[in-house]
Design a protein around this motif. Structure first.
Motif, PDB file in Angstrom:
ATOM      1  N   GLN A  96       0.854  -1.180   0.000  1.00 55.42           N
ATOM      2  CA  GLN A  96       0.000   0.000   0.000  1.00 55.42           C
ATOM      3  C   GLN A  96       0.889   1.227   0.000  1.00 55.42           C
ATOM      4  OE1 GLN A  96      -3.379  -0.119   2.552  1.00 55.42           O
ATOM      5  NE2 GLN A  96      -3.734   2.067   2.400  1.00 55.42           N
ATOM      6  N   LEU A 127      -0.509   4.564  -0.504  1.00 53.91           N
ATOM      7  CA  LEU A 127      -1.253   5.759  -0.135  1.00 53.91           C
ATOM      8  C   LEU A 127      -1.977   5.525   1.184  1.00 53.91           C
ATOM      9  CD1 LEU A 127      -2.685   6.363  -3.705  1.00 53.91           C
ATOM     10  CD2 LEU A 127      -0.703   7.473  -2.670  1.00 53.91           C
ATOM     11  N   PRO A 144      -7.249   3.700   1.655  1.00 53.55           N
ATOM     12  CA  PRO A 144      -7.422   2.457   0.894  1.00 53.55           C
ATOM     13  C   PRO A 144      -8.312   2.620  -0.343  1.00 53.55           C
ATOM     14  CG  PRO A 144      -7.777   2.073   3.230  1.00 53.55           C
ATOM     15  CD  PRO A 144      -7.654   3.556   3.048  1.00 53.55           C
ATOM     16  N   GLU A 190      -6.220   4.040  -2.991  1.00 55.14           N
ATOM     17  CA  GLU A 190      -5.297   2.973  -3.402  1.00 55.14           C
ATOM     18  C   GLU A 190      -5.985   2.039  -4.405  1.00 55.14           C
ATOM     19  OE1 GLU A 190      -1.586   1.208  -3.254  1.00 55.14           O
ATOM     20  OE2 GLU A 190      -2.135   2.782  -1.864  1.00 55.14           O
ATOM     21  N   ARG A 191      -7.239   1.719  -4.148  1.00 56.69           N
ATOM     22  CA  ARG A 191      -7.979   0.845  -5.058  1.00 56.69           C
ATOM     23  C   ARG A 191      -8.206   1.517  -6.407  1.00 56.69           C
ATOM     24  NH1 ARG A 191     -10.253  -0.520  -0.134  1.00 56.69           N
ATOM     25  NH2 ARG A 191     -11.967   0.946  -0.312  1.00 56.69           N
TER      26      ARG A 191
END
Length: 126
Positions: free
Chosen positions: A23, A25, A28, A31-32
Motif C-alpha cells: 500500500q 497511499l 485504501p 489505493e484501489r
C-alpha cells in the motif's frame, strides 16, 4: 490439457500473489482507484501494441491473419513500443511525480520542524 471453455476468466482475474498487498497511499479507497487505473492503463498499452502490429503488417503485406498478429516479432517495433510505454506511463503518473517533486523541493509542505518553530514563535508572541 485444459480446454479453453473450461477456463473461468473471473477466477483467473482474481488470483492473488502471496503476501500482503503493498500500500502506497494513506486512503485504501484511493489505493484501489489507483490499482484500477493502472490495470486499465496496462490493458490499453496491450491494445496499442496489437494495433501497432496490425498497422505494420498491413503496411508490409496489404493483408494479414490473426496468427500473423499473434506471432509478430520485430526488434525495432519492440524498442519503439517500449519507449512509447515509458512516455505513456509518465503521462498517467505525472501528477504523482509532480507531487513527489514538490515535496522533495519543500514547496508544498514545509518541514515539520519549521511548522513547530513557527507555532512556538506565535504562541510566545501572544
Amino acid at each position: 490439457m485444459q480446454h479453453i471453455d473450461d477456463i473461468d476468466p473471473v477466477t483467473l482475474a482474481n488470483r492473488r500473489a502471496k503476501g500482503k498487498r503493498p500500500q502506497f497511499l494513506d486512503d485504501p479507497a484511493v489505493e484501489r482507484v489507483l490499482a484500477i487505473t493502472v490495470a486499465v492503463a496496462t490493458e490499453l498499452g496491450v491494445v496499442r501494441q496489437r494495433l501497432d502490429t496490425i498497422e505494420r503488417l498491413l503496411e508490409r503485406q496489404g493483408s494479414l491473419s490473426r496468427q500473423e498478429i499473434d506471432t509478430f516479432r520485430d526488434a525495432d517495433a519492440h524498442a519503439e513500443r517500449a519507449q512509447w510505454q515509458r512516455e505513456y506511463m509518465a503521462r498517467i503518473f505525472r501528477i504523482l511525480q509532480q507531487d513527489k517533486e514538490a515535496l522533495e523541493d519543500g514547496h508544498d509542505n514545509p518541514a515539520p520542524e519549521a511548522v513547530a518553530a513557527e507555532l512556538a514563535r506565535g504562541a510566545s508572541a501572544a
